[in-house]
Scaffold this motif. Structure first.
Motif, PDB file in Angstrom:
ATOM      1  N   ASP A  34       0.828  -1.205   0.000  1.00  0.00           N
ATOM      2  CA  ASP A  34       0.000   0.000   0.000  1.00  0.00           C
ATOM      3  C   ASP A  34       0.864   1.257   0.000  1.00  0.00           C
ATOM      4  O   ASP A  34       0.451   2.309  -0.514  1.00  0.00           O
ATOM      5  N   TYR A  35       2.073   1.138   0.547  1.00  0.00           N
ATOM      6  CA  TYR A  35       2.948   2.310   0.595  1.00  0.00           C
ATOM      7  C   TYR A  35       3.367   2.740  -0.807  1.00  0.00           C
ATOM      8  O   TYR A  35       3.412   3.937  -1.104  1.00  0.00           O
ATOM      9  N   ARG A  36       3.657   1.788  -1.705  1.00  0.00           N
ATOM     10  CA  ARG A  36       3.991   2.174  -3.075  1.00  0.00           C
ATOM     11  C   ARG A  36       2.810   2.886  -3.728  1.00  0.00           C
ATOM     12  O   ARG A  36       2.995   3.879  -4.436  1.00  0.00           O
ATOM     13  N   ASP A  37       1.605   2.397  -3.480  1.00  0.00           N
ATOM     14  CA  ASP A  37       0.429   3.071  -4.027  1.00  0.00           C
ATOM     15  C   ASP A  37       0.327   4.505  -3.505  1.00  0.00           C
ATOM     16  O   ASP A  37      -0.029   5.434  -4.250  1.00  0.00           O
ATOM     17  N   GLU A  38       0.631   4.701  -2.229  1.00  0.00           N
ATOM     18  CA  GLU A  38       0.607   6.055  -1.657  1.00  0.00           C
ATOM     19  C   GLU A  38       1.637   6.954  -2.342  1.00  0.00           C
ATOM     20  O   GLU A  38       1.368   8.128  -2.635  1.00  0.00           O
ATOM     21  N   LEU A  39       2.814   6.405  -2.596  1.00  0.00           N
ATOM     22  CA  LEU A  39       3.868   7.174  -3.259  1.00  0.00           C
ATOM     23  C   LEU A  39       3.487   7.497  -4.700  1.00  0.00           C
ATOM     24  O   LEU A  39       3.790   8.583  -5.204  1.00  0.00           O
ATOM     25  N   ILE A  40       2.825   6.552  -5.375  1.00  0.00           N
ATOM     26  CA  ILE A  40       2.338   6.803  -6.734  1.00  0.00           C
ATOM     27  C   ILE A  40       1.305   7.928  -6.723  1.00  0.00           C
ATOM     28  O   ILE A  40       1.344   8.831  -7.561  1.00  0.00           O
ATOM     29  N   ASP A  41       0.387   7.879  -5.765  1.00  0.00           N
ATOM     30  CA  ASP A  41      -0.613   8.945  -5.660  1.00  0.00           C
ATOM     31  C   ASP A  41       0.055  10.304  -5.471  1.00  0.00           C
ATOM     32  O   ASP A  41      -0.316  11.293  -6.119  1.00  0.00           O
ATOM     33  N   GLU A  42       1.034  10.347  -4.594  1.00  0.00           N
ATOM     34  CA  GLU A  42       1.756  11.592  -4.332  1.00  0.00           C
ATOM     35  C   GLU A  42       2.435  12.110  -5.601  1.00  0.00           C
ATOM     36  O   GLU A  42       2.348  13.297  -5.928  1.00  0.00           O
ATOM     37  N   TYR A  43       3.109  11.204  -6.308  1.00  0.00           N
ATOM     38  CA  TYR A  43       3.844  11.597  -7.505  1.00  0.00           C
ATOM     39  C   TYR A  43       2.898  12.037  -8.621  1.00  0.00           C
ATOM     40  O   TYR A  43       3.116  13.072  -9.269  1.00  0.00           O
ATOM     41  N   THR A  44       1.852  11.282  -8.868  1.00  0.00           N
ATOM     42  CA  THR A  44       0.985  11.581 -10.010  1.00  0.00           C
ATOM     43  C   THR A  44       0.139  12.831  -9.768  1.00  0.00           C
ATOM     44  O   THR A  44      -0.129  13.584 -10.707  1.00  0.00           O
ATOM     45  N   LEU A  45      -0.257  13.078  -8.533  1.00  0.00           N
ATOM     46  CA  LEU A  45      -0.979  14.319  -8.243  1.00  0.00           C
ATOM     47  C   LEU A  45      -0.081  15.532  -8.490  1.00  0.00           C
ATOM     48  O   LEU A  45      -0.527  16.548  -9.040  1.00  0.00           O
ATOM     49  N   LYS A  46       1.175  15.419  -8.106  1.00  0.00           N
ATOM     50  CA  LYS A  46       2.104  16.534  -8.287  1.00  0.00           C
ATOM     51  C   LYS A  46       2.428  16.770  -9.755  1.00  0.00           C
ATOM     52  O   LYS A  46       2.471  17.916 -10.214  1.00  0.00           O
ATOM     53  N   HIS A  47       2.642  15.699 -10.510  1.00  0.00           N
ATOM     54  CA  HIS A  47       3.144  15.849 -11.875  1.00  0.00           C
ATOM     55  C   HIS A  47       2.056  15.831 -12.948  1.00  0.00           C
ATOM     56  O   HIS A  47       2.268  16.365 -14.044  1.00  0.00           O
ATOM     57  N   TYR A  48       0.905  15.218 -12.645  1.00  0.00           N
ATOM     58  CA  TYR A  48      -0.158  15.111 -13.648  1.00  0.00           C
ATOM     59  C   TYR A  48      -1.489  15.696 -13.205  1.00  0.00           C
ATOM     60  O   TYR A  48      -2.408  15.808 -14.006  1.00  0.00           O
ATOM     61  N   GLY A  49      -1.596  16.030 -11.917  1.00  0.00           N
ATOM     62  CA  GLY A  49      -2.837  16.589 -11.416  1.00  0.00           C
ATOM     63  C   GLY A  49      -3.949  15.579 -11.311  1.00  0.00           C
ATOM     64  O   GLY A  49      -5.129  15.947 -11.268  1.00  0.00           O
ATOM     65  N   LYS A  50      -3.609  14.297 -11.255  1.00  0.00           N
ATOM     66  CA  LYS A  50      -4.612  13.241 -11.167  1.00  0.00           C
ATOM     67  C   LYS A  50      -3.987  12.000 -10.550  1.00  0.00           C
ATOM     68  O   LYS A  50      -2.757  11.838 -10.547  1.00  0.00           O
ATOM     69  N   LEU A  51      -4.832  11.118 -10.042  1.00  0.00           N
ATOM     70  CA  LEU A  51      -4.368   9.830  -9.544  1.00  0.00           C
ATOM     71  C   LEU A  51      -4.202   8.870 -10.711  1.00  0.00           C
ATOM     72  O   LEU A  51      -5.030   8.831 -11.612  1.00  0.00           O
ATOM     73  N   CYS A  52      -3.133   8.089 -10.686  1.00  0.00           N
ATOM     74  CA  CYS A  52      -2.824   7.262 -11.855  1.00  0.00           C
ATOM     75  C   CYS A  52      -2.070   6.004 -11.443  1.00  0.00           C
ATOM     76  O   CYS A  52      -0.947   5.784 -11.852  1.00  0.00           O
ATOM     77  N   ARG A  53      -2.688   5.182 -10.621  1.00  0.00           N
ATOM     78  CA  ARG A  53      -2.050   3.922 -10.237  1.00  0.00           C
ATOM     79  C   ARG A  53      -2.026   2.932 -11.396  1.00  0.00           C
ATOM     80  O   ARG A  53      -1.154   2.079 -11.462  1.00  0.00           O
ATOM     81  N   GLU A  54      -3.004   3.023 -12.268  1.00  0.00           N
ATOM     82  CA  GLU A  54      -3.090   2.181 -13.457  1.00  0.00           C
ATOM     83  C   GLU A  54      -2.992   3.058 -14.701  1.00  0.00           C
ATOM     84  O   GLU A  54      -3.474   4.194 -14.708  1.00  0.00           O
ATOM     85  N   ILE A  55      -2.360   2.558 -15.739  1.00  0.00           N
ATOM     86  CA  ILE A  55      -2.241   3.318 -16.976  1.00  0.00           C
ATOM     87  C   ILE A  55      -2.995   2.616 -18.103  1.00  0.00           C
ATOM     88  O   ILE A  55      -3.213   1.408 -18.060  1.00  0.00           O
ATOM     89  N   VAL A  56      -3.396   3.399 -19.086  1.00  0.00           N
ATOM     90  CA  VAL A  56      -3.850   2.862 -20.366  1.00  0.00           C
ATOM     91  C   VAL A  56      -2.662   3.004 -21.305  1.00  0.00           C
ATOM     92  O   VAL A  56      -2.312   4.124 -21.706  1.00  0.00           O
ATOM     93  N   PRO A  57      -1.983   1.912 -21.651  1.00  0.00           N
ATOM     94  CA  PRO A  57      -0.735   2.028 -22.420  1.00  0.00           C
ATOM     95  C   PRO A  57      -0.986   2.600 -23.813  1.00  0.00           C
ATOM     96  O   PRO A  57      -1.800   2.085 -24.575  1.00  0.00           O
ATOM     97  N   GLN A  58      -0.272   3.664 -24.131  1.00  0.00           N
ATOM     98  CA  GLN A  58      -0.351   4.274 -25.448  1.00  0.00           C
ATOM     99  C   GLN A  58       1.011   4.362 -26.133  1.00  0.00           C
ATOM    100  O   GLN A  58       1.093   4.673 -27.317  1.00  0.00           O
ATOM    101  N   ALA A  59       2.065   4.090 -25.377  1.00  0.00           N
ATOM    102  CA  ALA A  59       3.423   4.155 -25.914  1.00  0.00           C
ATOM    103  C   ALA A  59       4.304   3.159 -25.184  1.00  0.00           C
ATOM    104  O   ALA A  59       4.006   2.738 -24.061  1.00  0.00           O
ATOM    105  N   VAL A  60       5.407   2.797 -25.843  1.00  0.00           N
ATOM    106  CA  VAL A  60       6.479   2.034 -25.218  1.00  0.00           C
ATOM    107  C   VAL A  60       7.736   2.879 -25.296  1.00  0.00           C
ATOM    108  O   VAL A  60       8.104   3.361 -26.377  1.00  0.00           O
TER     109      VAL A  60
END
Length: 214
Positions: A34-60
């Motif tokens: 759960d701690y990694r999920d918390e860190l992901i939430d922190e990072y994605t809110l700061k850098h993308y303005g949204k929660l993003c634990r899961e992605i829809v892959p559009q690029a490699v």
């Protein structure tokens, strides 16, 4: 000679595909609590303005590690936290490819990983062991593995349209996928080298994927 070997391997792979029965990768997941999920939430809110634990892959996005062995890179990615000025979430990618072509999957493919500024919210990352001191030393076995892996991902996720090297991050903004809210958060990258990306493009040019010129 290195360029010639890679291009020859790419030509051989143009009309090939991995056998359905072939085990493409080995699962060796990094620590995920759960701690990694918390860190992901922190990072994605700061850098993308949204929660993003899961992605829809559009690029490699294709990388090299620039240090270590497959095992040591896995150990480095394993930790959940690596504090820096832009977030406490540790860097990682969905896959690592060893020099003999062995592929390790580090997490389920649609889990968020911090590997390419501006594209983590929509991109699967492939790390290749090599690039020591900036040398373009990735192997033919790694090229073969990357081609098979990208074909697997493209077939599984039809939303994937783009493939680019980390050094092509600026050119890839033409995709419209780039998103970064923190001003001046940027890093110049040379990986995985122009020779490797050129061979990868030659092998996959008929697969309906978009690549970028150097």
């Amino acid at each position: 000679m290195k360029k010639l070997l890679l291009i020859c391997a790419a030509v051989l792979l143009i009309n090939s595909s991995a056998c359905a029965e072939e085990k493409l990768f080995i699962d060796n997941f990094i620590l995920w609590t759960d701690y990694r999920d918390e860190l992901i939430d922190e990072y994605t809110l700061k850098h993308y303005g949204k929660l993003c634990r899961e992605i829809v892959p559009q690029a490699v996005v294709v990388h090299w590690t620039a240090f270590g062995t497959l095992e040591s890179v896995h150990k480095f990615f394993y930790a959940e936290e690596m504090p820096d000025d832009e977030g406490r979430l540790n860097v990682a990618s969905q896959f690592i490819v060893d020099r003999d072509g062995t592929i390790w999957r580090l997490m389920p493919e649609t889990k968020f990983a911090r590997h390419a500024i501006g594209y983590n919210h929509c991109a699967i990352g492939i790390e290749n062991v090599g690039g020591y001191d900036g040398r373009e030393d990735l192997t033919v076995a790694q090229l073969v593995a990357n081609v098979k892996l990208i074909r697997y991902l493209h077939a599984k996720y039809p939303t994937i349209e783009y493939v680019f090297g980390h050094y092509q991050q600026d050119a890839a903004r033409a995709s419209g996928l780039y998103l970064e809210l923190v001003p001046d958060y940027y890093a110049i990258k040379p990986d995985p080298g122009k020779i490797f990306m050129g061979a990868l493009r030659a092998a996959l040019e008929k697969d309906g994927l978009t690549f970028y010129d150097d």
